[in-house]
Design a protein around this motif. Structure first.
Motif, mmCIF file in Angstrom:
data_model
loop_
_atom_site.group_PDB
_atom_site.id
_atom_site.type_symbol
_atom_site.label_atom_id
_atom_site.label_comp_id
_atom_site.label_asym_id
_atom_site.label_seq_id
_atom_site.Cartn_x
_atom_site.Cartn_y
_atom_site.Cartn_z
ATOM 1 N N TRP A 140 0.839 -1.207 0.000
ATOM 2 C CA TRP A 140 0.000 0.000 0.000
ATOM 3 C C TRP A 140 0.874 1.258 0.000
ATOM 4 N N GLU A 141 1.903 1.284 0.811
ATOM 5 C CA GLU A 141 2.792 2.443 0.843
ATOM 6 C C GLU A 141 3.472 2.640 -0.512
ATOM 7 N N ALA A 142 3.909 1.556 -1.136
ATOM 8 C CA ALA A 142 4.570 1.657 -2.444
ATOM 9 C C ALA A 142 3.598 2.198 -3.498
ATOM 10 N N LEU A 143 2.364 1.712 -3.506
ATOM 11 C CA LEU A 143 1.365 2.186 -4.465
ATOM 12 C C LEU A 143 1.078 3.662 -4.249
ATOM 13 N N CYS A 144 0.825 4.043 -3.025
ATOM 14 C CA CYS A 144 0.512 5.435 -2.725
ATOM 15 C C CYS A 144 1.699 6.349 -3.062
ATOM 16 N N SER A 145 2.890 5.920 -2.733
ATOM 17 C CA SER A 145 4.096 6.701 -3.054
ATOM 18 C C SER A 145 4.261 6.846 -4.560
ATOM 19 N N PHE A 146 3.942 5.796 -5.305
ATOM 20 C CA PHE A 146 4.027 5.859 -6.769
ATOM 21 C C PHE A 146 3.043 6.883 -7.310
ATOM 22 N N ILE A 147 1.844 6.917 -6.768
ATOM 23 C CA ILE A 147 0.848 7.918 -7.193
ATOM 24 C C ILE A 147 1.381 9.322 -6.919
ATOM 25 N N ILE A 148 1.938 9.518 -5.738
ATOM 26 C CA ILE A 148 2.481 10.830 -5.366
ATOM 27 C C ILE A 148 3.667 11.201 -6.242
ATOM 28 N N ILE B 90 -5.078 9.429 -4.833
ATOM 29 C CA ILE B 90 -4.733 8.780 -3.555
ATOM 30 C C ILE B 90 -6.006 8.248 -2.901
ATOM 31 N N ILE B 91 -7.037 9.094 -2.850
ATOM 32 C CA ILE B 91 -8.315 8.686 -2.239
ATOM 33 C C ILE B 91 -8.924 7.524 -3.013
ATOM 34 N N ASP B 92 -8.925 7.601 -4.337
ATOM 35 C CA ASP B 92 -9.491 6.531 -5.167
ATOM 36 C C ASP B 92 -8.761 5.208 -4.914
ATOM 37 N N ALA B 93 -7.438 5.252 -4.890
ATOM 38 C CA ALA B 93 -6.659 4.031 -4.644
ATOM 39 C C ALA B 93 -6.936 3.498 -3.240
ATOM 40 N N ALA B 94 -6.993 4.385 -2.261
ATOM 41 C CA ALA B 94 -7.260 3.961 -0.879
ATOM 42 C C ALA B 94 -8.614 3.265 -0.785
ATOM 43 N N GLN B 95 -9.619 3.813 -1.446
ATOM 44 C CA GLN B 95 -10.949 3.203 -1.415
ATOM 45 C C GLN B 95 -10.938 1.831 -2.080
ATOM 46 N N LYS B 96 -10.219 1.705 -3.190
ATOM 47 C CA LYS B 96 -10.165 0.416 -3.892
ATOM 48 C C LYS B 96 -9.393 -0.637 -3.088
ATOM 49 N N VAL B 97 -8.363 -0.221 -2.394
ATOM 50 C CA VAL B 97 -7.623 -1.161 -1.546
ATOM 51 C C VAL B 97 -8.470 -1.534 -0.327
ATOM 52 N N ALA B 98 -9.088 -0.531 0.292
ATOM 53 C CA ALA B 98 -9.874 -0.779 1.506
ATOM 54 C C ALA B 98 -11.070 -1.691 1.248
ATOM 55 N N ASN B 99 -11.698 -1.561 0.075
ATOM 56 C CA ASN B 99 -12.888 -2.393 -0.185
ATOM 57 C C ASN B 99 -12.544 -3.726 -0.867
ATOM 58 N N GLY B 100 -11.238 -3.996 -1.060
ATOM 59 C CA GLY B 100 -10.807 -5.279 -1.603
ATOM 60 C C GLY B 100 -10.764 -5.352 -3.121
ATOM 61 N N GLU B 101 -11.094 -4.249 -3.779
ATOM 62 C CA GLU B 101 -11.046 -4.240 -5.248
ATOM 63 C C GLU B 101 -9.604 -4.430 -5.748
ATOM 64 N N VAL B 102 -8.653 -3.880 -4.996
ATOM 65 C CA VAL B 102 -7.239 -4.088 -5.278
ATOM 66 C C VAL B 102 -6.730 -5.095 -4.239
ATOM 67 N N ASP B 103 -6.229 -6.217 -4.709
ATOM 68 C CA ASP B 103 -5.734 -7.287 -3.844
ATOM 69 C C ASP B 103 -4.245 -7.451 -4.098
ATOM 70 N N PHE B 104 -3.426 -7.027 -3.161
ATOM 71 C CA PHE B 104 -1.973 -7.071 -3.338
ATOM 72 C C PHE B 104 -1.446 -8.494 -3.423
#
Length: 186
Positions: free
Chosen positions: A106-114, A170-184
């Motif tokens: 999650w940190e790597a994904l968010c950092s990549f977006i930033i 960032i918010i969109d990615a966080a929502q997709k990770v939190a709801n399981g749409e993105v599965d690492f």
């Protein structure tokens, strides 16, 4: 006194290059020690000629967090010896010792977006403000905020970070990770 764990310095390893090459943005150098937070743990690490010293760390922490984080089970020397490409050989000779850090997904994904259309000092600043604003504290350093925490926010909530257009992503990615749409794991 803090716990310290020491290991012989691995071949093909340069702590400074690994932590400051642009693949991770939460490490700072302070009096020959690199300080950072990963996997919810604050640590200071220093490299001498012969060893790595992990401050605020015991053998269990090293084996369960830092050994994998720095990818010490992979023989980089063997990989480098297998190169038959002048460009790869030149890169390795110029920047010998960089390893691929095994960061939290999650940190790597968010950092990549930033990082999109951004420079390293600005990326570090945005991430530091993100952690200070929404992470939890440990020894003066905040953890990276969870996707669940950020998923409840709005782009306006992130305005003080000065992330610009990236806030909505960032918010969109966080929502997709939190709801399981993105599965690492996948």
């Amino acid at each position: 006194m803090k716990n310290c764990y020491r290991i012989p310095c691995p071949d093909n390893f340069n702590l400074g290059l690994c932590l400051d090459c642009g693949q991770a943005f939460r490490w700072t150098l302070n009096e020959n020690k690199w300080q950072g937070v990963a996997y919810g743990r604050f640590i200071e690490i220093e490299q001498t000629e012969n060893e790595l010293i992990f401050h605020n760390c015991n053998e269990e922490d090293y084996n369960h967090i830092w050994k994998g984080y720095f990818d010490f089970d992979l023989d980089y020397g063997k990989i480098v010896a297998s190169y038959d490409d002048k460009y790869l050989t030149t890169a390795v000779n110029e920047f010998n010792g960089i390893r691929i850090l095994r960061q939290e997904p999650w940190e790597a994904l968010c950092s990549f977006i930033i990082s999109q259309n951004n420079n390293i000092p600005r990326i570090k600043g945005i991430i530091e403000r993100l952690c200070d604003s929404f992470g939890s504290g440990e020894m003066g350093k905040k953890t990276f905020p969870s996707a669940q925490t950020l998923s409840k926010l709005t782009a306006e909530d992130l305005a003080p970070l000065r992330a610009g257009f990236r806030a909505k992503y960032i918010i969109d990615a966080a929502q997709k990770v939190a709801n399981g749409e993105v599965d690492f794991e996948k």
